[in-house]
Scaffold this active site. Structure first.
Site, PDB file in Angstrom:
ATOM      1  N   GLU A 184       0.859  -1.179   0.000  1.00 11.99           N
ATOM      2  CA  GLU A 184       0.000   0.000   0.000  1.00 11.99           C
ATOM      3  C   GLU A 184       0.895   1.228   0.000  1.00 11.99           C
ATOM      4  OE1 GLU A 184      -3.584   2.051   2.591  1.00 11.99           O
ATOM      5  OE2 GLU A 184      -2.263   0.615   3.575  1.00 11.99           O
ATOM      6  N   GLU A 197      -9.762  10.415   6.219  1.00 12.02           N
ATOM      7  CA  GLU A 197      -9.801   9.602   7.428  1.00 12.02           C
ATOM      8  C   GLU A 197     -10.021  10.523   8.625  1.00 12.02           C
ATOM      9  OE1 GLU A 197      -7.050   5.805   6.327  1.00 12.02           O
ATOM     10  OE2 GLU A 197      -5.975   7.630   6.880  1.00 12.02           O
TER      11      GLU A 197
END
Length: 151
Positions: A50, A133
């Site tokens: 990632e 987030e």
């Protein structure tokens, strides 16, 4: 809208993308891209690698791992973090100055990450995501526009 992902990294000429974020002055949050890669053409599940690009953040939060250096990609400066979230390798690029609007090539980050992680041309780019987030509060955090294409 359809996607041509997963696509083998060595077959990608470019992956232009653009984003326009809105940032509040309160809360604890980050605004980031997630770029996922794997040695197999996955469409579900956890990827091996990632890459996170933190465009901006507020509060005492940080990516997983630890800082391993600094770099400049397409004119923007980043602190590079390397670590693992327990399921995959995670490399994060944390902007040293907030980025609100930017158009860039995702492959610039894939190429830089490949100098430190075992990504090869036979790996697959499986997804490109942009998001937010919010850890707490974050009222006003938003995305005005997002686009991504793989050529």
């Amino acid at each position: 809208m359809g996607t041509n992902l997963p696509t083998e990294v060595g077959q990608i000429l470019s992956a232009p993308t653009s984003i326009d974020y809105n940032y509040p002055t309160t809360g604890v949050w980050d605004a980031s891209y997630d770029i996922c890669l794997d040695s197999t053409p996955k469409t579900t599940g956890v990827n091996q690698q990632e890459i996170m690009i933190w465009f901006n953040h507020q509060g005492s939060i940080q990516p997983v791992g630890s800082p391993v250096g600094n770099t400049t990609i397409e004119g923007k400066n980043f602190v590079v973090w390397d670590g693992s979230n327990g399921m995959n390798n995670a490399m994060a690029y944390v902007a040293t100055e907030p980025i609100e609007v930017w158009s860039f090539d995702v492959m610039s980050f894939v190429d830089h990450t490949a100098t430190m992680e075992p990504i090869t041309d036979s790996w697959y780019l499986t997804s490109i995501r942009a998001g937010l987030e919010p850890w707490s509060d974050g009222v006003g955090l938003g995305v005005d526009s997002f686009s991504a294409k793989v050529n």
